[in-house]
Design a protein around this motif. Structure first.
Motif, mmCIF file in Angstrom:
data_model
loop_
_atom_site.group_PDB
_atom_site.id
_atom_site.type_symbol
_atom_site.label_atom_id
_atom_site.label_comp_id
_atom_site.label_asym_id
_atom_site.label_seq_id
_atom_site.Cartn_x
_atom_site.Cartn_y
_atom_site.Cartn_z
ATOM 1 N N PRO A 19 0.818 -1.196 0.000
ATOM 2 C CA PRO A 19 0.000 0.000 0.000
ATOM 3 C C PRO A 19 0.861 1.258 0.000
ATOM 4 C CG PRO A 19 -0.049 -1.052 2.157
ATOM 5 C CD PRO A 19 0.689 -1.961 1.229
ATOM 6 N N ALA A 20 0.485 2.212 -0.820
ATOM 7 C CA ALA A 20 1.239 3.463 -0.916
ATOM 8 C C ALA A 20 0.888 4.365 0.258
ATOM 9 C CB ALA A 20 0.921 4.170 -2.224
ATOM 10 N N ALA A 21 1.889 5.021 0.796
ATOM 11 C CA ALA A 21 1.650 5.963 1.888
ATOM 12 C C ALA A 21 1.199 7.289 1.318
ATOM 13 C CB ALA A 21 2.938 6.153 2.685
ATOM 14 N N SER A 22 0.472 8.025 2.110
ATOM 15 C CA SER A 22 -0.013 9.333 1.687
ATOM 16 C C SER A 22 1.075 10.365 1.913
ATOM 17 C CB SER A 22 -1.266 9.695 2.492
ATOM 18 O OG SER A 22 -1.678 10.989 2.187
ATOM 19 N N ALA A 23 1.634 10.895 0.827
ATOM 20 C CA ALA A 23 2.745 11.834 0.934
ATOM 21 C C ALA A 23 2.328 13.150 1.568
ATOM 22 C CB ALA A 23 3.342 12.082 -0.443
ATOM 23 N N GLN A 24 1.053 13.524 1.484
ATOM 24 C CA GLN A 24 0.653 14.812 2.016
ATOM 25 C C GLN A 24 0.588 14.834 3.534
ATOM 26 O OE1 GLN A 24 -2.021 13.436 -0.161
ATOM 27 N NE2 GLN A 24 -3.783 13.342 1.142
ATOM 28 N N ASP A 25 0.748 13.719 4.201
ATOM 29 C CA ASP A 25 0.649 13.674 5.649
ATOM 30 C C ASP A 25 1.957 13.990 6.361
ATOM 31 O OD1 ASP A 25 -1.685 10.889 5.626
ATOM 32 O OD2 ASP A 25 -2.025 13.042 5.457
ATOM 33 N N LEU A 26 3.057 13.996 5.673
ATOM 34 C CA LEU A 26 4.355 14.256 6.271
ATOM 35 C C LEU A 26 5.037 15.386 5.509
ATOM 36 C CD1 LEU A 26 6.458 13.253 8.389
ATOM 37 C CD2 LEU A 26 7.447 11.901 6.557
ATOM 38 N N TYR A 27 5.507 16.364 6.264
ATOM 39 C CA TYR A 27 6.178 17.520 5.670
ATOM 40 C C TYR A 27 7.505 17.725 6.373
ATOM 41 C CZ TYR A 27 1.615 18.426 3.697
ATOM 42 O OH TYR A 27 0.445 18.288 3.012
ATOM 43 N N ARG A 28 8.482 18.195 5.611
ATOM 44 C CA ARG A 28 9.780 18.547 6.178
ATOM 45 C C ARG A 28 10.078 19.991 5.820
ATOM 46 N NH1 ARG A 28 11.227 13.120 4.953
ATOM 47 N NH2 ARG A 28 11.333 11.989 6.909
ATOM 48 N N ALA A 29 10.750 20.661 6.750
ATOM 49 C CA ALA A 29 11.206 22.026 6.515
ATOM 50 C C ALA A 29 12.704 22.062 6.783
ATOM 51 C CB ALA A 29 10.478 23.001 7.428
ATOM 52 N N VAL A 30 13.468 22.347 5.754
ATOM 53 C CA VAL A 30 14.921 22.494 5.881
ATOM 54 C C VAL A 30 15.182 23.988 5.988
ATOM 55 C CG1 VAL A 30 17.156 22.062 4.812
ATOM 56 C CG2 VAL A 30 15.301 20.391 4.545
ATOM 57 N N SER A 31 15.521 24.427 7.207
ATOM 58 C CA SER A 31 15.637 25.860 7.490
ATOM 59 C C SER A 31 17.087 26.300 7.574
ATOM 60 C CB SER A 31 14.933 26.184 8.810
ATOM 61 O OG SER A 31 13.576 25.823 8.751
ATOM 62 N N SER A 32 17.331 27.524 7.082
ATOM 63 C CA SER A 32 18.675 28.106 7.102
ATOM 64 C C SER A 32 18.567 29.623 7.074
ATOM 65 C CB SER A 32 19.473 27.628 5.887
ATOM 66 O OG SER A 32 18.903 28.159 4.699
ATOM 67 N N GLY A 33 19.695 30.272 7.327
ATOM 68 C CA GLY A 33 19.755 31.728 7.213
ATOM 69 C C GLY A 33 19.563 32.203 5.787
ATOM 70 N N PRO A 34 20.232 31.579 4.793
ATOM 71 C CA PRO A 34 20.006 31.975 3.408
ATOM 72 C C PRO A 34 18.563 31.748 2.946
ATOM 73 C CG PRO A 34 22.089 30.819 3.585
ATOM 74 C CD PRO A 34 21.403 30.690 4.921
ATOM 75 N N GLY A 35 17.807 30.920 3.667
ATOM 76 C CA GLY A 35 16.407 30.689 3.327
ATOM 77 C C GLY A 35 15.474 31.764 3.865
ATOM 78 N N GLU A 36 16.024 32.669 4.677
ATOM 79 C CA GLU A 36 15.208 33.749 5.241
ATOM 80 C C GLU A 36 14.856 34.793 4.182
ATOM 81 O OE1 GLU A 36 13.504 34.756 7.691
ATOM 82 O OE2 GLU A 36 14.013 33.332 9.249
ATOM 83 N N ALA A 37 13.909 35.650 4.529
ATOM 84 C CA ALA A 37 13.544 36.772 3.660
ATOM 85 C C ALA A 37 13.613 38.046 4.499
ATOM 86 C CB ALA A 37 12.136 36.574 3.108
ATOM 87 N N PRO A 38 14.670 38.851 4.307
ATOM 88 C CA PRO A 38 15.801 38.683 3.392
ATOM 89 C C PRO A 38 16.796 37.649 3.934
ATOM 90 C CG PRO A 38 16.099 40.680 4.674
ATOM 91 C CD PRO A 38 14.752 40.124 5.051
ATOM 92 N N PRO A 39 17.593 37.080 3.020
ATOM 93 C CA PRO A 39 18.579 36.070 3.426
ATOM 94 C C PRO A 39 19.618 36.669 4.378
ATOM 95 C CG PRO A 39 18.289 36.089 1.040
ATOM 96 C CD PRO A 39 17.564 37.281 1.576
ATOM 97 N N ASN A 40 20.166 35.836 5.245
ATOM 98 C CA ASN A 40 21.249 36.269 6.121
ATOM 99 C C ASN A 40 22.315 35.178 6.164
ATOM 100 O OD1 ASN A 40 20.862 34.404 8.479
ATOM 101 N ND2 ASN A 40 18.886 35.428 8.620
ATOM 102 N N GLY A 41 23.436 35.472 6.811
ATOM 103 C CA GLY A 41 24.568 34.545 6.833
ATOM 104 C C GLY A 41 24.607 33.623 8.038
#
Length: 197
Positions: A19-41
């Motif tokens: 049986p296939a798992a439901s992909a919409q039930d699990l989420y990941r967030a890979v967070s970083s400073g460059p991912g900010e708005a505005p980006p930072n170091g």
């Protein structure tokens, strides 16, 4: 060779039948400073997991290497475009560790409880937990929600990462794949040639 192909076909068919798992039930967030708005170091990072089971949202947020102590963390929603822009707070991460540069956060939220949502988000999306949940789930499916961890050095957010659907591997997938690969290894072993005298 025929046995090898048979083993591969067996492994593939067991994966297809699991049986296939439901992909919409699990989420990941890979967070970083460059991912900010505005980006930072900032060297800070987090690979957070958000698991939704019915109305329960389970957050697992490890973080490290922030440049300053934490002040708050949120799930923000909903940006106008996927993976870009900013949005207001949808859910505050209650009891997030404060004044630290590294740590782990784990908590469950009942999405059917209106108190889970930021009042402005709740009001903007129909005023009920059901309508806020619908808006949040639609934004998650469209990559328009993000995790933001704020610090004293970066009050608007030191690290950020959009929540992205992640596949959930079923235990049966891994078990059947292992059985298929084991069969492949056994079948592909060549018998030693018998020396002629």
């Amino acid at each position: 060779m025929k046995k090898v192909l048979s083993a591969l076909a067996l492994a593939a068919s067991t994966l297809a039948l699991a049986p296939a798992a439901s992909a919409q039930d699990l989420y990941r967030a890979v967070s970083s400073g460059p991912g900010e708005a505005p980006p930072n170091g900032s060297p800070g990072s987090s690979i957070a997991t958000f698991d939704i089971d019915g109305n329960i949202l389970r957050a697992e947020v490890p973080f490290r290497d922030l440049l300053a102590g934490t002040t708050v963390a949120h799930i923000h929603c909903c940006t106008t475009e996927a993976f870009t822009g900013t949005a207001g707070v949808a859910i505050g991460l209650t009891d997030f560790p404060l004044t630290v540069t590294a740590g782990d956060y784990s908590r469950s939220f009942d999405l059917s409880d209106a108190a889970v949502y930021d009042p402005a988000f709740l009001a903007a999306f129909g005023g009920t937990a059901a309508s806020a949940t619908t808006a949040l789930l639609a934004a998650l499916a469209s990559n328009q929600a993000y995790l933001n961890i704020h610090s004293t050095l970066y009050p608007a957010g030191e690290i950020r990462g959009f929540l992205v659907a992640a596949p959930i591997p079923e235990p049966a997938h891994w078990g059947m794949l292992g059985v298929g690969l084991l069969g492949l290894a056994v079948m592909s072993r060549r018998r030693p040639a018998v020396a002629k005298r």
